[in-house]
Scaffold this active site. Structure first.
Site, PDB file in Angstrom:
ATOM      1  N   HIS A 204       0.842  -1.202   0.000  1.00 25.19           N
ATOM      2  CA  HIS A 204       0.000   0.000   0.000  1.00 25.19           C
ATOM      3  C   HIS A 204       0.876   1.250   0.000  1.00 25.19           C
ATOM      4  CE1 HIS A 204      -3.280   2.698   0.531  1.00 25.19           C
ATOM      5  NE2 HIS A 204      -4.136   1.809   0.971  1.00 25.19           N
ATOM      6  N   HIS A 264      -6.334  -0.606  -7.088  1.00 26.63           N
ATOM      7  CA  HIS A 264      -6.906  -0.037  -5.854  1.00 26.63           C
ATOM      8  C   HIS A 264      -6.781   1.495  -5.895  1.00 26.63           C
ATOM      9  CE1 HIS A 264      -7.010   0.830  -1.500  1.00 26.63           C
ATOM     10  NE2 HIS A 264      -7.654  -0.310  -1.380  1.00 26.63           N
ATOM     11  N   GLU A 316     -11.761  -2.646  -4.582  1.00 26.37           N
ATOM     12  CA  GLU A 316     -11.747  -1.208  -4.261  1.00 26.37           C
ATOM     13  C   GLU A 316     -11.016  -0.420  -5.349  1.00 26.37           C
ATOM     14  OE1 GLU A 316     -11.830  -1.046   0.448  1.00 26.37           O
ATOM     15  OE2 GLU A 316      -9.847  -1.652  -0.240  1.00 26.37           O
ATOM     16  N   CYS A 415     -10.315   3.267   7.895  1.00 28.82           N
ATOM     17  CA  CYS A 415      -9.414   4.282   7.332  1.00 28.82           C
ATOM     18  C   CYS A 415     -10.109   5.615   7.076  1.00 28.82           C
ATOM     19  CB  CYS A 415      -8.811   3.764   6.030  1.00 28.82           C
ATOM     20  SG  CYS A 415     -10.014   3.001   4.928  1.00 28.82           S
TER      21      CYS A 415
HETATM   22 ZN    ZN Z   1     -11.012   4.615   3.630  1.00 31.72          ZN
END
Ligand code: ZN
Length: 643
Positions: A204, A264, A316, A415
């Site tokens: 990420h 993503h 996502e 998040c």
């Molecule tokens: Zn988020």
């Protein structure tokens, strides 16, 4: 507002320190800080109050309740392997809360919040290893080894949020323990992931923009070099080929060779932000231009009307070009925040005011949509259509699903709430910019702007407006130099018919900006933006909304909610007539149309043309999308079928 002491220029840094999250060493426009811009009233002032009074305390209480903060205590106590709670990236939510608190303290001078921040920082600091390593999920006795799961472990991602929190402290005048913790962690990352270290990247992205900003805030060149190394390593298949493909992590193609934002969405956008940052600092226009091209293509083909990004729930992720289904829109709140981050960096680099349009659209229709009116529940995904009114969420339960259909108090993956909190806290820094010869007013908020021009001359402006309730924006020059300078007013792309009145002369104003020169103290410039509700038509290539229209009013996307329909009318039967202009109604609109019920087809929904059985004229009130579901569960849609 409490004046804040901006940090001095650190030894060895060529960067002007400004109380803002992004302070590039060069660029067409310069950012202003929290001490340069105040938001005194209106839409965003109300949300900043909500952030301070409700959202930040709510997040802090859930971090205690879920044990995600206690994980740090357990590391210090040596018991974390047995007791740890939360997903592998839960540390990052603590760091995002710290960043939100830091900007809130910078904005308000709140001493109680400062005490609270110090207490959390002490718990975080106690969990840091002697060599700077810091994580509650890996590397402690009984846990998987450090950096043994770069694909899903999020260790570097968590550091990124830690560094951004430290930058917020440095930029608001505090060289405190949080900064020491971040610097030790950053030194550790440079030692372990440097040229001769682990030849990998985090699954990420996020550490990349954070390392560049920590470099800008401290002057330590190693952080910039490390950011560049991580950017250059991505795209070379160091991460595994997972079911979604390596594009999910943007590890399929190097940034310079990619043409599209893919995979993503939050990852792609954080990576883009970091690439622009490194490109600006290293004077690498090829890298910045590559990212800008990808982002512009995403705005043209892979972005929802709200500014939201991400069409896929399962990964996502961005979809294909024009794959923008309204009911399955993912539009993660974090992707909205990340898009603002990219747009802001490109705006500072290029002075292209159209990026401020993107920021406005995304702030009003994604970021502002996430928190409930009381600041105690949040949307994670932001679909443009809700077919069936959702179940009420339990105020005491963690939502197991990111795609809760109603705002939820907290999520397994949480998040988004702290990302909203840090964005609202730093919002004043997106209002205006300065250049050598002028000031650019980008967002229309009630308040004051103070800016220094290239020669150090001061411009001070007082802005009076009720935008977006009203389109009148009055800018009074409080202080100005004797020499010529320019005031640039952003004119949004939708503002056809905008005018600017300056000294009794009224001129048509056109997007993207209108320049007024030669203003002196006491002069007043009045911008009038047309806020009549307007029909918006989709590109026919967006198949999922072909044959529909939406209504926008100024920067606000409007939507129809089932709670506003007459008794007996279902939202799915509503059709509107785009030949009749939508009528203003408060901050929303009223549209005319029909409720059309069709004969039930035999068994399958496919066959001969449907036959209307019952047609009834209806007037439907539309409300700003950001307010939907604040009156309880409802069905909702932005794109409305036409009669
Ligand atoms: Zn988020």
């Amino acid at each position: 507002m409490t004046p804040l002491t901006t940090s001095p220029r650190p030894a060895g840094s060529r960067h002007r320190q400004v109380a803002a999250p992004v302070a590039p060493g060069s660029g067409a426009l310069r950012p202003l800080g929290l001490d340069d811009v105040s938001i005194a009233g209106g839409f965003w002032a109300a949300r900043q109050r909500l952030n301070h009074d409700a959202i930040v305390p709510h997040i802090a209480s859930w971090l205690e309740r879920t044990g995600w903060l206690a994980n740090f205590d357990a590391v210090a106590a040596g018991t974390v392997a047995a007791t740890r709670r939360g997903r592998e990236f839960s540390d990052s939510e603590v760091y995002k809360l710290l960043e939100a608190m830091a900007w809130e303290i910078g904005r308000t001078g709140d001493e109680a919040l400062e005490t609270h921040l110090d207490a959390i920082v002490a718990r975080v600091a106690a969990a840091q290893h002697a060599d700077g390593y810091l994580n509650t999920r890996f590397g402690n006795p009984g846990q998987p080894a450090r950096y043994s799961q770069l694909d899903w472990g999020h260790e570097l991602y968590c550091y990124g949020h830690l560094f951004q929190a430290a930058v917020a402290r440095l930029r608001t005048g505090h060289r405190d323990r949080l900064v020491d913790v971040a610097v030790r962690a950053a030194d550790h990352v440079c030692a372990v992931f440097g040229p001769d270290g682990i030849q990998g990247v985090c699954g990420h992205p996020e550490i990349e923009p954070a390392l560049v900003e920590l470099y800008r805030a401290t002057g330590d060149e190693r952080y910039l070099a490390q950011a560049r190394l991580l950017l250059d390593r991505r795209g070379h298949h160091t991460l595994p080929d997972i079911e979604f493909g390596r594009g999910y992590f943007q590890d399929d193609v190097p940034i310079l060779e990619a043409t599209d934002l893919r995979g993503h969405a939050v990852r792609a956008l954080y990576l883009s932000a970091g690439a622009v940052d490194a490109a600006v600092e290293q004077d690498d226009p090829a890298l910045a231009d590559a990212v800008e091209g990808q982002y512009l293509r995403a705005l043209e083909r892979r972005t929802y009307l709200t500014g939201g990004m991400g069409s896929h729930h399962q990964d996502e992720a961005f979809g294909d070009d024009y794959e923008l289904p309204p009911d399955r829109a993912y539009c993660e709140t974090c992707a909205g925040v990340a898009s603002v981050m990219v747009a802001w960096r490109l705006l500072l680099r290029t002075a292209d005011l159209r990026y401020a349009d993107v920021i406005e659209r995304t702030l009003y229709n994604v970021v502002a949509a996430s928190p409930r009116e009381d600041g105690k529940a949040f949307f994670y995904t932001n679909p443009l259509q809700q077919r069936v009114a959702a179940q009420e969420t339990d105020p005491d339960a963690v939502s197991p699903r990111a795609h809760a259909q109603l705002r939820a108090p907290w999520f397994d993956v949480s998040c988004c709430p702290p990302n909203v909190a840090r964005t609202l806290a730093q919002l004043a820094t997106y209002v205006a910019t300065a250049s050598d010869d002028g000031v650019q007013l980008l967002q229309f908020v009630e308040g004051e702007v103070t800016a220094q021009l290239g020669d150090g001359a001061t411009v001070r402006l007082a802005v009076t407006t009720r935008y977006p309730d009203d389109g009148l924006v009055a800018v009074r020059v409080v202080e100005a130099p004797d020499r010529p300078w320019d005031l640039t007013l952003r004119i949004p792309a939708w503002a056809t018919g905008a005018t600017v009145e300056d000294g009794g002369k009224v001129a048509a104003a056109h997007a993207p900006g209108h320049v007024v020169s030669g203003l002196a103290a006491g002069d007043v410039v009045v911008l009038r933006l047309p806020l009549e509700p307007r029909w918006t038509h989709p590109d026919p290539r967006i198949d999922a909304v072909r044959g529909t229209v939406a209504v926008e009013r100024g920067p606000l996307v409007l939507c129809a909610e089932s709670v506003d329909l007459p008794d007996g009318v279902a939202l799915e039967t509503l059709c509107v007539d785009p030949m009749l202009p939508p009528q203003p109604d408060g901050d929303g609109a009223v549209v005319e149309g029909s409720s059309v019920r069709f004969a039930e087809p035999d068994r399958t929904p496919y066959g001969a043309p449907p036959i209307p059985r019952e047609v009834r004229s209806v007037e439907c009130r539309l409300v700003p999308y950001h307010r939907w579901a604040n009156r309880g569960p409802s069905a909702m849609r932005v794109w409305l079928p036409t009669t």
